[in-house]
Design a protein around this motif. Structure first.
Motif, PDB file in Angstrom:
ATOM      1  N   LEU A   1       0.817  -1.209   0.000  1.00 26.13           N
ATOM      2  CA  LEU A   1       0.000   0.000   0.000  1.00 26.13           C
ATOM      3  C   LEU A   1       0.857   1.268   0.000  1.00 26.13           C
ATOM      4  O   LEU A   1       0.511   2.266  -0.653  1.00 26.13           O
ATOM      5  N   VAL A   2       1.965   1.236   0.729  1.00 20.16           N
ATOM      6  CA  VAL A   2       2.863   2.388   0.725  1.00 20.16           C
ATOM      7  C   VAL A   2       3.468   2.558  -0.664  1.00 20.16           C
ATOM      8  O   VAL A   2       3.603   3.677  -1.168  1.00 20.16           O
ATOM      9  N   ARG A   3       3.823   1.442  -1.298  1.00 17.81           N
ATOM     10  CA  ARG A   3       4.381   1.515  -2.650  1.00 17.81           C
ATOM     11  C   ARG A   3       3.358   2.050  -3.638  1.00 17.81           C
ATOM     12  O   ARG A   3       3.690   2.831  -4.539  1.00 17.81           O
ATOM     13  N   SER A   4       2.084   1.666  -3.469  1.00 18.08           N
ATOM     14  CA  SER A   4       1.021   2.171  -4.338  1.00 18.08           C
ATOM     15  C   SER A   4       0.881   3.684  -4.173  1.00 18.08           C
ATOM     16  O   SER A   4       0.766   4.418  -5.165  1.00 18.08           O
ATOM     17  N   TRP A   5       0.916   4.156  -2.914  1.00 14.28           N
ATOM     18  CA  TRP A   5       0.855   5.610  -2.668  1.00 14.28           C
ATOM     19  C   TRP A   5       2.039   6.315  -3.319  1.00 14.28           C
ATOM     20  O   TRP A   5       1.866   7.341  -3.991  1.00 14.28           O
ATOM     21  N   ALA A   6       3.240   5.784  -3.120  1.00 15.24           N
ATOM     22  CA  ALA A   6       4.444   6.425  -3.663  1.00 15.24           C
ATOM     23  C   ALA A   6       4.409   6.455  -5.182  1.00 15.24           C
ATOM     24  O   ALA A   6       4.730   7.476  -5.805  1.00 15.24           O
ATOM     25  N   THR A   7       3.996   5.353  -5.793  1.00 15.93           N
ATOM     26  CA  THR A   7       3.946   5.271  -7.251  1.00 15.93           C
ATOM     27  C   THR A   7       2.953   6.282  -7.812  1.00 15.93           C
ATOM     28  O   THR A   7       3.238   6.983  -8.798  1.00 15.93           O
ATOM     29  N   GLU A   8       1.783   6.371  -7.192  1.00 18.04           N
ATOM     30  CA  GLU A   8       0.772   7.322  -7.650  1.00 18.04           C
ATOM     31  C   GLU A   8       1.242   8.762  -7.474  1.00 18.04           C
ATOM     32  O   GLU A   8       1.009   9.620  -8.338  1.00 18.04           O
ATOM     33  N   THR A   9       1.901   9.040  -6.356  1.00 15.32           N
ATOM     34  CA  THR A   9       2.404  10.392  -6.093  1.00 15.32           C
ATOM     35  C   THR A   9       3.434  10.802  -7.133  1.00 15.32           C
ATOM     36  O   THR A   9       3.377  11.910  -7.702  1.00 15.32           O
ATOM     37  N   ILE A  10       4.376   9.898  -7.400  1.00 10.41           N
ATOM     38  CA  ILE A  10       5.409  10.190  -8.398  1.00 10.41           C
ATOM     39  C   ILE A  10       4.789  10.361  -9.778  1.00 10.41           C
ATOM     40  O   ILE A  10       5.158  11.273 -10.534  1.00 10.41           O
ATOM     41  N   GLU A  11       3.823   9.520 -10.117  1.00 10.44           N
ATOM     42  CA  GLU A  11       3.183   9.583 -11.426  1.00 10.44           C
ATOM     43  C   GLU A  11       2.451  10.909 -11.616  1.00 10.44           C
ATOM     44  O   GLU A  11       2.468  11.494 -12.717  1.00 10.44           O
ATOM     45  N   GLU A  12       1.827  11.409 -10.558  1.00 10.10           N
ATOM     46  CA  GLU A  12       1.116  12.693 -10.659  1.00 10.10           C
ATOM     47  C   GLU A  12       2.081  13.826 -10.969  1.00 10.10           C
ATOM     48  O   GLU A  12       1.818  14.678 -11.831  1.00 10.10           O
ATOM     49  N   TYR A  13       3.209  13.859 -10.272  1.00  8.93           N
ATOM     50  CA  TYR A  13       4.217  14.894 -10.545  1.00  8.93           C
ATOM     51  C   TYR A  13       4.830  14.708 -11.937  1.00  8.93           C
ATOM     52  O   TYR A  13       5.096  15.683 -12.642  1.00  8.93           O
ATOM     53  N   TRP A  14       5.041  13.448 -12.311  1.00 12.15           N
ATOM     54  CA  TRP A  14       5.638  13.158 -13.619  1.00 12.15           C
ATOM     55  C   TRP A  14       4.735  13.650 -14.747  1.00 12.15           C
ATOM     56  O   TRP A  14       5.197  14.258 -15.720  1.00 12.15           O
ATOM     57  N   THR A  15       3.440  13.422 -14.615  1.00  8.95           N
ATOM     58  CA  THR A  15       2.482  13.828 -15.638  1.00  8.95           C
ATOM     59  C   THR A  15       2.465  15.341 -15.810  1.00  8.95           C
ATOM     60  O   THR A  15       2.364  15.854 -16.931  1.00  8.95           O
ATOM     61  N   ARG A  16       2.582  16.059 -14.704  1.00  8.36           N
ATOM     62  CA  ARG A  16       2.517  17.519 -14.770  1.00  8.36           C
ATOM     63  C   ARG A  16       3.886  18.160 -15.023  1.00  8.36           C
ATOM     64  O   ARG A  16       3.967  19.350 -15.323  1.00  8.36           O
ATOM     65  N   GLY A  17       4.951  17.385 -14.910  1.00  8.55           N
ATOM     66  CA  GLY A  17       6.293  17.935 -15.035  1.00  8.55           C
ATOM     67  C   GLY A  17       6.684  18.249 -16.465  1.00  8.55           C
ATOM     68  O   GLY A  17       6.057  17.806 -17.432  1.00  8.55           O
ATOM     69  N   GLU A  18       7.734  19.028 -16.599  1.00  7.26           N
ATOM     70  CA  GLU A  18       8.268  19.434 -17.898  1.00  7.26           C
ATOM     71  C   GLU A  18       9.525  18.625 -18.203  1.00  7.26           C
ATOM     72  O   GLU A  18      10.463  18.615 -17.396  1.00  7.26           O
ATOM     73  N   PRO A  19       9.573  17.921 -19.326  1.00  8.60           N
ATOM     74  CA  PRO A  19      10.772  17.122 -19.647  1.00  8.60           C
ATOM     75  C   PRO A  19      12.025  18.003 -19.669  1.00  8.60           C
ATOM     76  O   PRO A  19      12.009  19.110 -20.199  1.00  8.60           O
ATOM     77  N   LEU A  20      13.083  17.493 -19.062  1.00  9.91           N
ATOM     78  CA  LEU A  20      14.349  18.217 -19.027  1.00  9.91           C
ATOM     79  C   LEU A  20      15.264  17.695 -20.123  1.00  9.91           C
ATOM     80  O   LEU A  20      15.504  16.494 -20.226  1.00  9.91           O
ATOM     81  N   GLU A  21      15.739  18.591 -20.942  1.00  8.19           N
ATOM     82  CA  GLU A  21      16.637  18.241 -22.038  1.00  8.19           C
ATOM     83  C   GLU A  21      18.039  18.759 -21.735  1.00  8.19           C
ATOM     84  O   GLU A  21      18.207  19.803 -21.099  1.00  8.19           O
ATOM     85  N   GLY A  22      19.040  18.035 -22.218  1.00 10.58           N
ATOM     86  CA  GLY A  22      20.408  18.425 -21.930  1.00 10.58           C
ATOM     87  C   GLY A  22      20.777  19.814 -22.415  1.00 10.58           C
ATOM     88  O   GLY A  22      21.489  20.556 -21.742  1.00 10.58           O
ATOM     89  N   ASP A  23      20.247  20.209 -23.574  1.00 13.54           N
ATOM     90  CA  ASP A  23      20.625  21.512 -24.124  1.00 13.54           C
ATOM     91  C   ASP A  23      19.957  22.682 -23.390  1.00 13.54           C
ATOM     92  O   ASP A  23      20.222  23.847 -23.692  1.00 13.54           O
ATOM     93  N   SER A  24      19.075  22.381 -22.445  1.00 12.42           N
ATOM     94  CA  SER A  24      18.413  23.460 -21.683  1.00 12.42           C
ATOM     95  C   SER A  24      19.118  23.747 -20.367  1.00 12.42           C
ATOM     96  O   SER A  24      18.775  24.709 -19.670  1.00 12.42           O
TER      97      SER A  24
END
Length: 265
Positions: A238-261
């Motif tokens: 259950l803790v892993r499910s919470w952590a996975t969902e939390t990370i996925e939410e931030y990942w979905t809203r995050g901006e991909p980081l590119e090396g040239d930036s």
């Protein structure tokens, strides 16, 4: 009539009472079986069973005893209380550093967690615990307000060697801090070039540092001044499910980081 607190005290003052009620809540047993399971003498068992009978917590069926419905209720409630207190003792010294507003799971899930705190001889013990986990992990996902040099070095090495998959979401300030130092910026650029690595940034407030390392959930805890205070790691579905969902939410809203930036970060 005894108060509820007196009844709790009645049970708590005898481990044998707790064990007998638990055993009889799970299944019916003879006195001989109870003696073998608890190590209590027949005289002690006689007193315990008599006290339980007076409270209608157990009933006798031939040569066997079994808990009544209310006996099962008391046993379950006392077990819950024990689990809560065991969890409290585990977390007592670090509770002020836990991001409790972000933890949507029952804290009892952390009762068996490994707590690592700094010591005079091992001031970086929490971070060393993380590095030990990372060095053998095949899959790592994280969201964090910081990205330290040691973690960056390990995931960079393992992803570039095709030994690990890494996905991380970090606050913009964390990436800017790395970009300010040429050597760390180079390591980050190397990580971004790895086929099995992905990094995103967020301008949202990130109130925690959580990582899923294969089956282990790892929390790095700092105080208000950013000083490392402890780490918590646990294997719990259950803790892993919470952590996975939390990370996925931030990942979905995050901006991909590119090396040239990175130069402009």
């Amino acid at each position: 009539m005894e108060s509820s607190l007196e009844e709790i005290e009645f049970l708590a003052l005898s481990a044998n009472r707790v064990d007998v009620l638990r055993l009889l809540s799970e299944d019916r047993h003879t006195r001989r079986e109870l003696a073998e399971a608890t190590g209590a003498s027949q005289a002690t068992l006689g007193r315990i069973l008599g006290d339980f009978d007076e409270r209608s917590w157990v009933k006798r069926d031939g040569s066997e005893y079994v808990a009544t419905a209310t006996g099962q209720l008391v046993s379950a409630g006392f077990t819950d209380l024990q689990e809560i207190l065991e969890t409290e003792r585990t977390l007592r010294d670090i509770v002020e550093f836990l991001p409790t507003e972000s933890l949507s799971f029952d804290l009892r899930r952390l009762s068996n967690a490994t707590i690592t705190t700094p010591s005079q001889t091992r001031p970086n013990a929490p971070l060393q615990r993380l590095l030990e986990l990372l060095e053998g992990a095949e899959e790592v996902r994280t969201v964090s307000h910081a990205f330290n040099e040691q973690t960056l070095s390990v995931v960079r090495e393992r992803t570039r060697a095709d030994e690990q998959t890494f996905e991380g979401v970090f606050s913009r300030s964390a990436i800017e801090a790395l970009s300010e130092e040429s050597e760390l910026r180079r390591r980050l650029e190397d990580l971004l070039e790895a086929d099995r690595a992905g990094v995103r940034i967020t301008d949202e407030e990130v109130p925690l540092a959580v990582m899923v390392v294969d089956d282990v959930v790892y929390l790095l805890l700092r105080d208000d001044q950013g000083i490392l205070r402890a780490s918590v790691d646990v294997e719990d579905e259950l803790v892993r499910s919470w952590a996975t969902e939390t990370i996925e939410e931030y990942w979905t809203r995050g901006e991909p980081l590119e090396g040239d930036s990175l130069e402009s970060e």
